[in-house]
Design a protein around this motif. Structure first.
Motif, PDB file in Angstrom:
ATOM      1  N   SER A 172       7.419   7.648  49.474  1.00  0.00           N
ATOM      2  CA  SER A 172       6.937   8.981  49.857  1.00  0.00           C
ATOM      3  C   SER A 172       7.829   9.585  50.929  1.00  0.00           C
ATOM      4  O   SER A 172       7.990  10.793  50.992  1.00  0.00           O
TER       5      SER A 172
ATOM      6  N   ILE B 185      10.598  11.146  49.179  1.00  0.00           N
ATOM      7  CA  ILE B 185      10.121  12.356  48.509  1.00  0.00           C
ATOM      8  C   ILE B 185       9.982  13.494  49.524  1.00  0.00           C
ATOM      9  O   ILE B 185      10.418  14.619  49.296  1.00  0.00           O
TER      10      ILE B 185
ATOM     11  N   ASN C  31      13.598  14.689  47.980  1.00  0.00           N
ATOM     12  CA  ASN C  31      13.889  14.172  46.654  1.00  0.00           C
ATOM     13  C   ASN C  31      12.616  14.210  45.794  1.00  0.00           C
ATOM     14  O   ASN C  31      11.903  13.231  45.669  1.00  0.00           O
ATOM     15  N   LEU C  32      12.327  15.375  45.215  1.00  0.00           N
ATOM     16  CA  LEU C  32      11.060  15.538  44.496  1.00  0.00           C
ATOM     17  C   LEU C  32      10.999  14.736  43.203  1.00  0.00           C
ATOM     18  O   LEU C  32       9.936  14.592  42.612  1.00  0.00           O
ATOM     19  N   SER C  33      12.143  14.208  42.766  1.00  0.00           N
ATOM     20  CA  SER C  33      12.113  13.463  41.513  1.00  0.00           C
ATOM     21  C   SER C  33      11.712  12.009  41.743  1.00  0.00           C
ATOM     22  O   SER C  33      11.541  11.257  40.790  1.00  0.00           O
TER      23      SER C  33
ATOM     24  N   LEU D  43       2.914  14.683  41.674  1.00  0.00           N
ATOM     25  CA  LEU D  43       4.315  14.972  41.991  1.00  0.00           C
ATOM     26  C   LEU D  43       5.002  15.665  40.819  1.00  0.00           C
ATOM     27  O   LEU D  43       5.789  16.592  41.004  1.00  0.00           O
TER      28      LEU D  43
ATOM     29  N   ILE E  24       3.985  19.171  40.855  1.00  0.00           N
ATOM     30  CA  ILE E  24       4.639  19.896  41.953  1.00  0.00           C
ATOM     31  C   ILE E  24       6.098  20.169  41.606  1.00  0.00           C
ATOM     32  O   ILE E  24       6.603  21.276  41.791  1.00  0.00           O
ATOM     33  N   GLU E  25       6.729  19.123  41.046  1.00  0.00           N
ATOM     34  CA  GLU E  25       8.139  19.288  40.697  1.00  0.00           C
ATOM     35  C   GLU E  25       8.301  20.404  39.662  1.00  0.00           C
ATOM     36  O   GLU E  25       9.184  21.267  39.787  1.00  0.00           O
TER      37      GLU E  25
ATOM     38  N   MET F  31       7.781  23.728  41.334  1.00  0.00           N
ATOM     39  CA  MET F  31       8.927  24.088  42.159  1.00  0.00           C
ATOM     40  C   MET F  31      10.075  24.577  41.284  1.00  0.00           C
ATOM     41  O   MET F  31      10.767  25.539  41.618  1.00  0.00           O
TER      42      MET F  31
END
Ligand SMILES: Nc1ncnc2c1ncn2[C@@H]1O[C@H](COP(=O)(O)OP(=O)(O)OP(=O)(O)O)[C@@H](O)[C@H]1O
Ligand SMILES: [Mg+2]
Length: 472
Positions: A196, A199, A203-205, A228, A231-232, A235
């Protein structure tokens, strides 16, 4: 915080500790209860044996007097493992028996006593414990009968030792168990925390590790990963929208400014100004339409509009859209037809579904209407509404050029227009909205070949969007 300190603070360790205390208390209680009861049972057993002996001996006394009693006591005393006997005169002189000495005053007291005693062959030696009963015979003679308590104490000691050992074992096992469980949990939580952090660093991936044990930590990780993912995606679409806006609105805005500037510079008469202003208004209207379409798509995609879901009849919606586009179709020489077998109730956002259907009809008229006449059998646009497997199927079919298979997934993206359509007005947002509306309703948007022409299908679940289930 030290690693060990961290370990001791884990919920797993604290829980183990609580269980440990509970189990230790339970074990102590159980064994204590067992020990006391064993002791009581042995005591009861002794009492019964002694009572039986006394009643037997007093019977002998009644039958044969002192002599007989003394003789029998003497005989019994010699038997191995016998009870304890002491037969005395009224003054306390020993007549018979296998007890050499008892504590002071015991022989004078009639009834039950726990006392120390010594064997006659060892008058100065070790003192043993015994449970005895003193009985008075006629003539002041006294009879003491009892049992050694060594056996009882041995049993008691064994049980107490077992209690201590089991408590010690529970504590040791509990501690090591708690230590290992806590360490395992901590390792996984640490791994999650590390991920986390990366992240959060942007680094959202990144995804939380899933151990595959399907326990509560796994379920948490799976659900957080799904979050996530969402969210990704949001975004990404947010970035796409802003990129698109920057790119696609810049050109018309620049054009608007340039033409106004040009008019200011070159216009001579009022008519020139009027013409320039009219052009500006037209361009602005196009811009406003694009903005509205973008906003509508953004709203549909963010799921905000899901709070405005109502029950409505899709057939009626289709009818309304057809009426609205009738004049435009006629102008282009197209026949607009609605096919529906009856009301098809759907739960959804009525405005958005109407807009989506309107976009499809608009496309059909725009791209299939070139150079045809209403007498042409192929110049028909059909809006059909059906109910199928719990879904409402809204389809718009035309007989125009259609969209090549290779381009079908591309055209639903924002601002994508096919090369051959550039001559028509439009911003390439119509199908994006349809696809966003389908997603918002938990439905599906499909483009198919109508051979010839295009068949656009909007499939909506009739009971409204179903919430995505959190991973089990
Ligand atoms: N019925 C159709 N027949 C042929 N091509 C189509 C049809 N519908 C859409 N297309 C193609 O797909 C592209 C994207 O359509 P979309 O509705 O998203 O944008 P647009 O119609 O160009 O602009 P807008 O709808 O925003 O005014 C169109 O530019 C066109 O090339
Ligand atoms: Mg369109």
């Amino acid at each position: 915080m030290t690693a060990l300190g961290k370990l001791f603070r884990t919920t797993a360790f604290k829980l183990t500790l609580v269980y440990l205390i509970v189990f230790a208390l339970f074990a102590a209680f159980l064994l204590g209860y067992f020990a006391l009861n064993t002791r009581r049972l042995v005591t009861e057993q002794i009492t019964r044996t002694v009572d039986a002996e006394i009643s037997g001996l007093s019977e002998q006394y009644n039958q044969g007097g002192i002599r007989r009693l003394a003789f029998i006591i003497d005989a019994r005393s010699r038997r191995p493992g016998s009870s304890l006997y002491l037969f005395t005169t009224f003054s306390g002189d020993r007549l018979a028996g296998n007890v050499g000495w008892v504590a002071d005053g015991v022989i004078e007291r009639v009834g039950w006593t726990e006392t120390g005693y010594r064997r006659p062959d060892d008058p100065e030696g070790t003192e043993h414990d015994a449970l005895v009963r003193v009985f008075q015979l006629p003539g002041g003679f006294r009879l003491l009968v009892g049992r050694d308590l060594e056996e009882r104490e041995r049993i008691y000691d064994v049980v107490i030792a077992a209690a201590w050992w089991s408590i010690a074992l529970v504590i040791v096992l509990g501690f090591t168990g708690g230590f290992f469980v806590a360490r395992r949990v901590l390792a996984r939580v640490d791994a999650m925390t590390d991920t986390s952090r990366t992240i959060m660093a942007g680094n959202l991936s990144g995804r939380l590790p899933v151990a595959g044990t399907e326990d509560e930590l796994d379920r948490l990780a799976v659900n957080l990963n799904a979050m996530l993912e969402r969210i990704e995606a949001l975004m990404k679409s947010f970035k796409e929208v802003s990129d698109n806006i920057a790119h696609d609105l810049k050109t018309p805005l620049t054009r608007l400014r340039n033409s106004s500037e040009e008019a200011l510079r070159t216009a001579k008469s009022e008519a020139d100004y009027r013409a320039a202003l009219q052009e500006t208004i037209d361009e602005s209207e196009e811009l406003i339409r694009t903005f509205n379409a973008l906003l509508l798509i953004a709203r549909a995609e963010s799921g905000q509009s899901s709070s405005y879901m109502t029950e409505f009849d899709a057939s009626e919606t289709a009818q309304g859209v057809a009426e609205l586009y009738e004049p435009l179709a006629e102008e282009k020489g197209l026949a607009l037809k609605v096919e529906s077998a009856g009301p098809v109730p759907v739960r959804g956002n009525r405005e958005l579904v109407t807009q989506a259907l309107a976009n499809l009809v608009d496309n059909a008229i725009k791209y299939a209407g070139d150079g045809r006449s209403q007498t042409d059998a192929a110049a028909e646009i059909v809006i059909s509404v059906q109910s199928q497997n719990g879904r409402a199927v809204l389809a718009v079919s035309d007989r125009g050029p259609g969209i090549p298979e290779a381009d079908r997934s591309r055209v639903v993206e924002r601002f994508v227009r096919l090369e051959k359509s550039r001559s028509q007005p439009g911003s390439g947002l119509g199908l994006s909205l349809v696809s966003a509306v389908a997603r918002l309703h938990g439905g599906e948007f499909r483009l198919e070949d109508n051979a010839p022409g295009l068949r656009a299908l909007l499939l909506l679940p009739r009971n409204g969007p179903q919430l995505p289930m959190p991973a089990e």
